[in-house]
Design an enzyme around this catalytic site. Sequence first.
Site, short mmCIF file in Angstrom:
data_model
loop_
_atom_site.label_atom_id
_atom_site.label_comp_id
_atom_site.label_asym_id
_atom_site.label_seq_id
_atom_site.Cartn_x
_atom_site.Cartn_y
_atom_site.Cartn_z
N ASP A 35 42.84 20.08 32.60
CA ASP A 35 41.57 20.78 32.39
C ASP A 35 41.49 21.46 31.03
O ASP A 35 42.51 21.91 30.51
CB ASP A 35 41.40 21.81 33.51
CG ASP A 35 39.97 22.30 33.63
OD1 ASP A 35 39.06 21.64 33.07
OD2 ASP A 35 39.75 23.34 34.26
N ASN A 93 32.99 13.97 39.03
CA ASN A 93 32.78 13.88 37.58
C ASN A 93 31.66 12.91 37.17
O ASN A 93 31.25 12.90 36.01
CB ASN A 93 34.08 13.51 36.86
CG ASN A 93 35.07 14.66 36.75
OD1 ASN A 93 36.29 14.46 36.69
ND2 ASN A 93 34.58 15.89 36.72
C1 FPP Z 1 38.83 18.03 32.48
O1 FPP Z 1 38.44 18.82 31.37
C2 FPP Z 1 39.14 16.67 32.05
C3 FPP Z 1 38.54 15.54 32.51
C4 FPP Z 1 37.46 15.55 33.53
C5 FPP Z 1 38.89 14.20 31.98
C6 FPP Z 1 40.37 13.95 31.75
C7 FPP Z 1 40.51 12.65 31.06
C8 FPP Z 1 41.40 12.37 30.07
C9 FPP Z 1 42.42 13.33 29.59
C10 FPP Z 1 41.35 11.05 29.35
C11 FPP Z 1 41.87 9.85 30.04
C12 FPP Z 1 43.15 9.98 30.76
C13 FPP Z 1 44.27 9.20 30.63
C14 FPP Z 1 45.30 9.33 31.69
C15 FPP Z 1 44.53 8.26 29.53
P1 FPP Z 1 36.92 19.31 31.23
O2 FPP Z 1 36.15 18.25 30.56
O3 FPP Z 1 36.40 19.70 32.59
O4 FPP Z 1 37.10 20.57 30.32
P2 FPP Z 1 36.19 21.89 30.33
O5 FPP Z 1 36.45 22.55 31.66
O6 FPP Z 1 36.75 22.68 29.18
O7 FPP Z 1 34.77 21.47 30.13
#
Ligand code: FPP
Length: 250
Positions: free
Chosen positions: A27, A75
């Site tokens: 996150d 998501n």
């Molecule tokens: C949460 O942070 C993150 C996600 C919903 C996406 C995670 C995806 C990746 C790291 C890329 C692909 C993965 C791999 C395994 C290659 P957020 O977007 O909710 O952050 P925020 O809370 O700061 O908005």
Amino acid sequence: MANEFSGKQAGQVDKSRLPRHIAIIMDGNGRWATRRGLPRTAGHKAGAETFRKIATYCKDLGIQYLTVYAFSTENWKRSETEVGAIMTLLKKYLLEAIDSMERDSIRLKFFGDMTPISPELRALAHETDEITEHLDRRDFQANICLNYGGRDEILRAVRRFAADCAAGTRKPEKLDDVAFSGYLDSAGIPDPELIIRPSGELRLSNFLLWQCAYSEFYFTDALWPDFDEAEIDRAIVAYQNRDRRFGGVK
Ligand code: FPP
């Protein structure tokens, strides 16, 4: 946010008492990007790099399973651009993995309902599954949660169990927690001893709801793209300092 190590150094990781399974809610990508004046997608790109770095570190340390939350059943509410960017990063990672997992002895599994995932990504996941089947079960295994929700995983398991009962191959009164675990995406994998959530949020967000029954939780303010080897060391040392009683007394 205060945790065991606020204002002091973590001790050394004891390699003889490592958790077998670590799970991470990756996150903070969006906030990391926004703070730099970048689009949220730049945060996911950096987050994918952090995943590579942390998976390699866990493997080298001797952790057997690493499970990461890459995309939840919720998501899909994000913009088409952001969803598309995450799927493109996953595709890039899978293409790399297909080339390298045999050489590096890395097993790869997906947890989640893959039905709404693009046929192209599903085909790549199928390829990585086939390579995984040829690798040794003792090799390091990364589990990527994609279109994953803990409640959805439990519901899918219940449906399959009910279908087996209707077909006469299972009996409802014989169901226990070991048998039920065998219906989950995580079948055959020990529950995570340690669940880490960076970015300062103190919630589980529908992650591994069945498997977390006796997990230790570690929260840190670091945003996922800034998460590094020292952070995971701190989380493991915290876990090693916890008193795990599993409902008993010592
Ligand atoms: C949460 O942070 C993150 C996600 C919903 C996406 C995670 C995806 C990746 C790291 C890329 C692909 C993965 C791999 C395994 C290659 P957020 O977007 O909710 O952050 P925020 O809370 O700061 O908005």
